[in-house]
Design an enzyme around this catalytic site. Structure first.
Site, mmCIF file in Angstrom:
data_model
loop_
_atom_site.group_PDB
_atom_site.id
_atom_site.type_symbol
_atom_site.label_atom_id
_atom_site.label_comp_id
_atom_site.label_asym_id
_atom_site.label_seq_id
_atom_site.Cartn_x
_atom_site.Cartn_y
_atom_site.Cartn_z
ATOM 1 N N ARG A 239 -15.883 28.264 17.925
ATOM 2 C CA ARG A 239 -16.327 29.177 18.662
ATOM 3 C C ARG A 239 -15.072 29.456 19.500
ATOM 4 O O ARG A 239 -14.264 28.643 20.237
ATOM 5 C CB ARG A 239 -17.610 28.608 19.807
ATOM 6 C CG ARG A 239 -18.583 28.982 19.195
ATOM 7 C CD ARG A 239 -19.393 30.055 18.854
ATOM 8 N NE ARG A 239 -20.749 30.327 18.334
ATOM 9 C CZ ARG A 239 -21.026 30.185 17.107
ATOM 10 N NH1 ARG A 239 -20.097 30.252 16.249
ATOM 11 N NH2 ARG A 239 -22.267 30.214 16.529
ATOM 12 N N GLU A 268 -16.101 38.787 21.786
ATOM 13 C CA GLU A 268 -16.206 39.441 20.282
ATOM 14 C C GLU A 268 -17.184 40.753 20.411
ATOM 15 O O GLU A 268 -18.251 40.408 21.277
ATOM 16 C CB GLU A 268 -17.076 38.599 19.478
ATOM 17 C CG GLU A 268 -16.001 37.190 19.206
ATOM 18 C CD GLU A 268 -16.718 36.136 18.244
ATOM 19 O OE1 GLU A 268 -17.705 36.490 17.717
ATOM 20 O OE2 GLU A 268 -16.352 35.084 18.086
ATOM 21 N N HIS A 287 -15.479 37.000 13.089
ATOM 22 C CA HIS A 287 -16.532 36.150 12.737
ATOM 23 C C HIS A 287 -17.386 36.242 11.529
ATOM 24 O O HIS A 287 -18.655 36.451 11.461
ATOM 25 C CB HIS A 287 -17.494 36.306 13.989
ATOM 26 C CG HIS A 287 -18.339 35.040 14.425
ATOM 27 N ND1 HIS A 287 -18.811 34.722 15.589
ATOM 28 C CD2 HIS A 287 -18.824 34.152 13.772
ATOM 29 C CE1 HIS A 287 -19.510 33.719 15.586
ATOM 30 N NE2 HIS A 287 -19.604 33.100 14.405
HETATM 31 P P1 NDP Z 1 -22.716 19.801 13.140
HETATM 32 O O1 NDP Z 1 -23.327 19.408 14.000
HETATM 33 O O2 NDP Z 1 -22.808 19.338 11.491
HETATM 34 O O3 NDP Z 1 -21.028 19.353 13.345
HETATM 35 C C1 NDP Z 1 -20.422 19.160 14.644
HETATM 36 C C2 NDP Z 1 -19.461 17.923 14.602
HETATM 37 O O4 NDP Z 1 -18.685 18.160 15.951
HETATM 38 C C3 NDP Z 1 -19.892 16.651 14.382
HETATM 39 O O5 NDP Z 1 -19.141 15.988 13.603
HETATM 40 C C4 NDP Z 1 -19.732 16.095 15.903
HETATM 41 O O6 NDP Z 1 -19.668 14.780 15.656
HETATM 42 C C5 NDP Z 1 -18.467 16.832 16.257
HETATM 43 N N1 NDP Z 1 -18.427 16.712 17.957
HETATM 44 C C6 NDP Z 1 -19.463 17.200 18.651
HETATM 45 N N2 NDP Z 1 -19.054 17.267 20.097
HETATM 46 C C7 NDP Z 1 -17.623 16.786 19.894
HETATM 47 C C8 NDP Z 1 -16.806 16.581 20.944
HETATM 48 N N3 NDP Z 1 -16.930 16.787 22.104
HETATM 49 N N4 NDP Z 1 -15.473 16.332 20.290
HETATM 50 C C9 NDP Z 1 -15.328 16.137 19.170
HETATM 51 N N5 NDP Z 1 -16.115 16.135 18.044
HETATM 52 C C10 NDP Z 1 -17.180 16.540 18.383
HETATM 53 O O7 NDP Z 1 -22.192 21.522 12.957
HETATM 54 P P2 NDP Z 1 -21.707 22.509 12.124
HETATM 55 O O8 NDP Z 1 -20.673 21.791 11.311
HETATM 56 O O9 NDP Z 1 -22.657 23.126 11.368
HETATM 57 O O10 NDP Z 1 -20.999 23.732 12.971
HETATM 58 C C11 NDP Z 1 -20.138 23.391 14.127
HETATM 59 C C12 NDP Z 1 -20.107 24.489 14.992
HETATM 60 O O11 NDP Z 1 -19.365 25.418 14.271
HETATM 61 C C13 NDP Z 1 -21.324 25.341 15.316
HETATM 62 O O12 NDP Z 1 -21.867 24.896 16.548
HETATM 63 C C14 NDP Z 1 -20.859 26.646 15.525
HETATM 64 O O13 NDP Z 1 -20.681 26.992 16.714
HETATM 65 C C15 NDP Z 1 -19.509 26.614 14.532
HETATM 66 N N6 NDP Z 1 -19.769 27.546 13.250
HETATM 67 C C16 NDP Z 1 -19.094 28.751 13.109
HETATM 68 C C17 NDP Z 1 -19.115 29.414 11.953
HETATM 69 C C18 NDP Z 1 -18.538 30.603 11.596
HETATM 70 O O14 NDP Z 1 -19.096 31.679 11.217
HETATM 71 N N7 NDP Z 1 -17.215 30.881 11.963
HETATM 72 C C19 NDP Z 1 -20.429 29.240 10.893
HETATM 73 C C20 NDP Z 1 -21.083 27.926 11.340
HETATM 74 C C21 NDP Z 1 -20.948 27.044 12.436
HETATM 75 P P3 NDP Z 1 -19.851 13.510 16.900
HETATM 76 O O15 NDP Z 1 -21.454 13.909 17.231
HETATM 77 O O16 NDP Z 1 -19.662 12.367 16.329
HETATM 78 O O17 NDP Z 1 -18.892 13.960 17.961
HETATM 79 C C1 7N6 Z 2 -23.218 34.310 11.081
HETATM 80 C C2 7N6 Z 2 -22.146 33.388 11.795
HETATM 81 C C3 7N6 Z 2 -23.138 29.858 13.085
HETATM 82 O O1 7N6 Z 2 -22.892 29.302 13.967
HETATM 83 O O2 7N6 Z 2 -21.487 31.625 13.786
HETATM 84 C C4 7N6 Z 2 -22.006 31.130 12.928
HETATM 85 O O3 7N6 Z 2 -23.683 29.435 12.470
HETATM 86 C C5 7N6 Z 2 -22.568 31.866 11.942
HETATM 87 C C6 7N6 Z 2 -22.474 34.046 9.648
#
Ligand code: NDP
Ligand code: 7N6
Length: 321
Positions: A239, A268, A287
């Site tokens: 993000r 954005e 995005h």
């Molecule tokens: P997950 O919940 O699978 O993974 C999140 C990871 O972040 C975990 O490994 C968690 O581990 C770690 N984490 C959480 N807080 C912290 C911290 N303070 N410091 C270090 N590590 C941390 O989520 P996703 O992988 O599915 O998605 C992650 C984020 O990516 C979403 O919340 C979204 O904002 C973004 N995203 C963006 C997309 C795009 O289109 N660009 C698509 C999908 C997601 P632990 O709890 O051990 O810290």
């Molecule tokens: C749409 C964006 C998420 O958090 O921002 C991403 O899953 C998805 C493809």
């Protein structure tokens, strides 16, 4: 309790057509209805025309405050990131919130590693030259092999492991950061957030894959950018506010880092006047890292499973609130 009418908020159209998603749910028990966004004809709250009032659960991209007072029992976000939703207010009203984590690891992993490949193999530069009709070789020392380069992946959930396994498959040395620093396949060393600067200090690529929370907002600011190598690239698919964007621009200007691959931004769409647009060593994507033709079906799989669980009195998967 089971759902009798499931709304599909028209904002899902940001990612896939609402009608295509409704088709994917044609075999579920509840009736499935498209709900217009705030200000649309069906949203005025005039009795039987209020599309939202007819629903007891809602699948949505956008968040609107009127969701809180619509007698919903469950909201499903088609995004993994739910930082726009007011967790406390939802909990107060007993509205369950589920997200779509688990479905983006392959595609966002491909996008993030694709950015690394582009920087290493200079594909972005060649494409820019092509647009100008210019046949131009890179300088002898511009391009480098990705093999044996290092990547530090911050956040090792669905996205982070999707990035790490693909970087590792290309022969890169991969480290990572998460709060529970347990071992992760394909990741040589896992650091806790307190050691972030040490973790990112040696990496050619730093890839951000954390949720936006109070802890991660501004996680990469001037001190972290200073800790990075001068030939390092920052990749942000998490993000925008996880990075202090002003500090990143300064770091790019001063040469404190070599470049950035950015899918997400503080604001954005990225404003036209942003100085990030016009830089050779910045690759911008709108995005779109998660976009793919299977997106609707992947979300539908989560929604079908949770409808089944609600009907069976089981707890929801992907529950956040
Ligand atoms: P997950 O919940 O699978 O993974 C999140 C990871 O972040 C975990 O490994 C968690 O581990 C770690 N984490 C959480 N807080 C912290 C911290 N303070 N410091 C270090 N590590 C941390 O989520 P996703 O992988 O599915 O998605 C992650 C984020 O990516 C979403 O919340 C979204 O904002 C973004 N995203 C963006 C997309 C795009 O289109 N660009 C698509 C999908 C997601 P632990 O709890 O051990 O810290
Ligand atoms: C749409 C964006 C998420 O958090 O921002 C991403 O899953 C998805 C493809």
């Amino acid at each position: 309790s089971s759902v009798s009418t499931l709304g599909v908020h028209e904002s899902v159209g940001e990612v896939f057509p609402a009608a295509v998603f409704c088709d994917a749910l044609s075999a579920v028990d509840p009736s499935v209805q498209i709900v217009g966004g705030e200000g649309s004809a069906g949203s005025r709250g005039d009795g039987e025309n209020d599309e939202l009032a007819a629903c007891d659960a809602l699948v949505t991209f956008a968040y609107e405050d009127r969701f809180l007072d619509a007698d919903l029992t469950w909201i499903h976000s088609i995004q993994a990131g739910v930082d726009r939703f007011p967790f406390d207010a939802l909990a107060d009203r007993n509205i369950a919130l589920t997200n779509s984590t688990g479905i983006h690891g392959d595609v966002v992993g491909e996008t993030a590693v694709g950015m690394m490949l582009s920087f290493a193999r200079r594909l972005h530069t060649h494409r820019s030259n092509q647009e100008r009709g210019e046949w131009r070789k890179p300088a002898w020392n511009d391009a480098f092999p990705l093999r044996r380069e290092s990547a530090c992946v911050v956040g090792l959930g669905t996205l982070g492991t999707g990035i790490a396994t693909r970087a590792s498959a290309l022969g890169m040395d991969v480290t990572g950061v998460k709060r529970t620093p347990t071992p992760v396949d394909g990741v040589d060393e896992v650091y806790p957030p307190a050691d972030l600067r040490e973790a990112i200090g040696d990496a050619r690529f730093v890839a951000l894959a954390v949720p936006l929370t109070d802890d991660t907002e501004g996680m990469v600011s001037a001190p972290e950018l200073d800790a990075m190598r001068e030939d390092a690239y920052l990749i942000n698919v998490a993000r925008g506010p996880v990075v202090d964007q002003g500090a990143l621009v300064d770091a790019l200007d001063s040469g404190a880092v070599a470049g950035a691959g950015l899918d997400v931004f503080e604001t954005e769409p990225l404003p036209a006047e942003s100085s990030l647009w016009d830089r050779e060593e910045v690759i911008l994507t709108p995005h779109a890292a998660g976009f793919n033709v299977e997106y609707y079906e992947r979300v539908a799989t989560i929604v079908r499973e949770n409808l089944r669980r609600l009907a069976a009195g089981e707890s929801l998967t992907n529950r956040v609130v």
